[in-house]
Design a protein around this motif. Structure first.
Motif, short mmCIF file in Angstrom:
data_model
loop_
_atom_site.label_atom_id
_atom_site.label_comp_id
_atom_site.label_asym_id
_atom_site.label_seq_id
_atom_site.Cartn_x
_atom_site.Cartn_y
_atom_site.Cartn_z
N TRP A 1 82.64 76.83 86.05
CA TRP A 1 82.15 77.71 87.16
C TRP A 1 83.39 78.55 87.55
N GLN A 2 83.23 79.64 88.00
CA GLN A 2 84.20 80.38 88.71
C GLN A 2 83.26 81.15 90.00
N ARG A 3 84.24 81.50 90.81
CA ARG A 3 83.64 82.50 91.90
C ARG A 3 83.34 83.68 91.51
N ASP B 1 81.21 85.61 96.53
CA ASP B 1 82.03 84.61 96.77
C ASP B 1 81.18 83.01 96.14
N ALA B 2 80.05 83.39 95.38
CA ALA B 2 79.26 82.22 94.90
C ALA B 2 79.92 81.79 93.62
N PHE B 3 79.77 80.55 93.31
CA PHE B 3 80.14 80.33 91.80
C PHE B 3 79.12 80.62 91.19
#
Length: 723
Positions: free
Chosen positions: A574-576, A580-582
């Motif tokens: 997971w990355q933002r 700003d949501a993963f």
């Protein structure tokens, strides 16, 4: 009559069978005389136990004498328990699935099954073994499910389908000692009177060989790969070329690796050796601990090479000792008679003479640095907190390191490294003086023009690495749970799922992360799972780690559907993203046992028990509708097929006689390919005074709403003999 054609044919067949047996014996003798060897089902392996590197306790099974031996190492190894046991119905070494043979070799206890077992068959408790081990796979052996268990109604010689069974009281005695990782020697014969034997030097050599392998790994040296038999390793464990590439990439990325082995053990198997130890691994981005097992065979030159490997993550307190600065490597006895003590190799082992000279110069320039890098030194914890990441490989393609191929250095970024390398002169940006020009024909004063050097725009520093705080962990856990619910939700359209949880532009394309499933593969995988008319999901505990700006989740999962059980580990990166949501940037599914089948069995057993109580009550009350509702439409009951015929038979019967007592006891559940199997004792009585008792076996299937009976079998107990 006695000379009938049928009688003459039968006699001829008997003579042919006898002649065939004599022919086979002659053929075998001739082949041996010619030096020809056929693959045998049994090597009649005589298990040796040497006085070097023995574990604190181990199990040995003598198949010939049907004896179960439990040894403890009390200077020296001594026999603590001897129990009668029973092994496979067919003698010899196990080769293929369902051949009813007990394997011969070195195995290890994996985990305990304490519920859901058929009492008559397993005695209610079982300890699983890691058959097939890597050497078994190398030799093409197949099969699974080799356990140590008991029998509910006593044991008889050679009475299992390949397992090892002992008495109920005996397994109560020795069971608490069969902890995961316990070594189990399965052999044709074990001479407990000649235990331990004196080591001829091989066991000691292999213990040192494992330590040398660890040193080469810690040194990030190409010499580590010389320890392997590449083709054999590819067949027994994983593709060696891919394994080597991953290691070489990690060697370049990590600033240091340090490995400590505690208690290196060794045992000889039939044609191979096994070494194993409690192992602590720490590098510039994580620390982890577990049990490492290496399987060794000689190559054509007579040198021992690694052909197989297994890794079992386990909390053994090594991380706690590491944080306290108390973790010390084991000192092995010297190999020669020179009297020299064991040396502690440096972690930065040089690759060449030039590297060795440079390494020596660097070490001399840094006070105390050399002592800090010794492999046997007490480790000093880093400021950054570390966590153990799980790696499960119960019989499925283990990898050498506890790092995933995508894990990278977190302690020092590239900008920090470059900054440390700069000298004070390099940090000063000198202005370059330009030549002065005079404008001819103009009445202006001569001016000196200084043109500064054109500089590259400063590269913005990378954002700080993620820190796995409780708040972030909760956010990520909620995100994964929501993704899993949407992934298994039949009403969720693929495009809605991807828009909500996937970074479609970067998915499976981020440099440094592993190439997992593509978005198309993710869709197909989801469609395949949802083809089942019903689907139940059992997630395990989420295991989180961070890698720079990436949060990595390892999630054990069990999917249960009409097609059966599917178990494995889903890795999610997971990355933002926007807002700003993963979002998911990579995903990978690795099939393998995770122990979740037991969780499912416990949950399903409770549901099935409730249904069977409704079935019993409806039967006892002669409630025809409620009774038939407990069966599938195509149920089989003692020769009758279909719920319609079951209804008709019971309706005709209950018009003449009605049940007065239906009693069930000793109910045991076990997993079946189609659902659950339930075994129980049943007592029945009716209005005319007839009664019986016996064993009832039911095959239960789940239809998405409730459990129903798909097959019913009944075996009545014989009437008691009159005195």
């Amino acid at each position: 009559m006695w000379n009938s054609p049928a009688r003459r044919v039968a006699g001829a067949l008997v003579r042919c069978r006898a002649t065939g047996r004599r022919f086979c014996r002659l053929l075998a003798a001739g082949c041996l005389g010619l030096g020809l060897v056929f693959p045998a089902y049994a090597d009649n392996w005589q298990a040796p136990l040497y006085d070097e590197g023995l574990p604190s306790h181990l199990v040995a099974v003598d198949k010939h004498r049907q004896s179960f031996l439990f040894f403890e190492r009390k200077s020296p190894l001594r026999l603590k328990y001897t129990f009668p046991c029973t092994t496979g119905q067919v003698p010899g070494d196990k080769q293929v699935v369902n051949d009813k043979r007990t394997p011969e070799g070195i195995y290890f206890v994996e985990y305990k099954i304490a519920s859901g077992l058929d009492f008559a068959e397993y005695g209610g408790v079982a300890y699983t073994l890691n058959y097939p081990n890597p050497v078994d796979r190398l030799r093409g052996k197949t099969g699974h499910g080799i356990w140590i268990h008991s029998k509910g109604f006593g044991i008889f010689p050679r009475d299992t389908r390949g397992c090892v069974a002992i008495g109920l009281q005996d397994i109560d005695t020795v069971g608490p000692r069969l902890v995961p990782g316990t070594a189990v020697v399965l052999a044709h014969a074990v001479d407990e009177n000649n235990v331990p034997q004196r080591d001829d030097g091989t066991a000691r050599y292999l213990r040192h060989r494992m330590q040398q392998w660890s040193d080469a790994w810690a040194a990030r040296s190409e010499k580590m790969f010389d320890f392997y038999d590449g083709p054999a390793y590819s067949k027994a464990t994983e593709d060696f070329g891919r394994f080597r590439q991953n290691k070489q990439r990690l060697f370049k990325m990590l600033s240091f690796i340090k490995i400590i082995n505690r208690d290196i053990h060794v045992l000889q198997g039939p044609g191979y050796w096994v070494t194993w130890s409690e192992q602590f691994y720490t590098a510039s981005n994580l620390s982890t601990e577990g049990v490492r097992r290496l399987y060794w065979q000689k190559d054509k030159q007579g040198e021992f090479r690694i052909v197989g490997m297994e890794w079992t993550p386990r909390d053994m307190g090594m991380l706690a000792e590491f944080k306290q600065g108390k973790l010390i490597a084991q000192a092995l006895p010297v190999l020669s008679d020179s009297g020299e003590g064991p040396t502690r190799p440096a972690l930065d082992m040089p690759e060449s003479a030039a590297d060795e000279k440079a390494a020596g110069t660097a070490a001399a320039a840094a006070d105390g640095e050399k002592e800090r890098l010794l492999a046997a030194d007490a480790l000093v914890p880093r400021n950054r907190p570390t966590r153990i990441t799980g790696e499960v490989n119960w019989g499925s393609g283990a990898t050498l390191d506890t790092l995933r191929p995508d894990e990278r250095e977190l302690s020092l970024t590239g900008d920090e490294t470059a900054a440390q390398a700069e000298t004070p002169q390099e940090k000063a940006a000198p202005a370059q003086a330009m030549s002065q020009t005079v404008a001819a024909g103009e009445a202006q004063a001569t001016a000196t023009v200084a043109t500064p050097a054109v500089q590259e725009p400063a590269t913005p520093p990378p954002p700080p690495a993620l820190e796995l705080t409780p708040v972030l962990r909760q956010e990520l856990s909620t995100r994964v749970s929501a993704w899993l619910s949407a992934f298994t939700d039949r009403t969720q359209r693929p495009e809605a799922l991807e828009n909500a949880y996937y970074d479609s532009g970067r998915f499976n394309k981020v440099k440094g992360l592993p190439r997992g499933s593509s978005l198309a593969q993710e869709r197909r995988e989801r469609q395949r799972l949802l083809r089942s008319p019903w689907l139940r999901v059992y997630p395990g505990q989420q295991d989180w780690s961070v890698d720079g700006q990436t949060a990595v989740c390892r999630l054990p999962l069990l999917f249960v559907g009409r097609q059966g059980l599917e178990e494995g580990v889903r890795e999610l990166w997971w990355q933002r993203g926007e807002g700003d949501a993963f979002r998911l940037v990579a995903s990978r599914w690795t099939p393998g046992r995770q122990g979740l089948a037991t969780v499912y069995l416990e949950a399903a057993s409770g549901e099935a028990s409730a249904m069977l109580e409704r079935w019993r009550a409806a039967w006892e009350k002669a409630d025809l509708d409620a009774y038939v509702d407990c069966y599938t439409a195509d149920a089989v009951q003692q020769g009758r097929r279909g719920a319609r015929f079951l209804r008709q038979q019971k309706q005709n019967l209950w018009q003449r006689v009605t049940p007065t007592l239906v009693q069930l006891s000793g109910m045991r559940f076990s997993l079946d390919r189609r659902g659950l199997r339930a075994d129980m004792m049943q007592v029945y009585a009716d209005s005319k005074g007839m009664s019986d008792r016996g064993t009832k076996t039911l095959l239960l299937e789940y239809d998405g709403a409730d459990w129903r009976i798909a097959r019913e079998d009944w075996v009545a107990e014989p009437p008691a003999r009159q005195p």
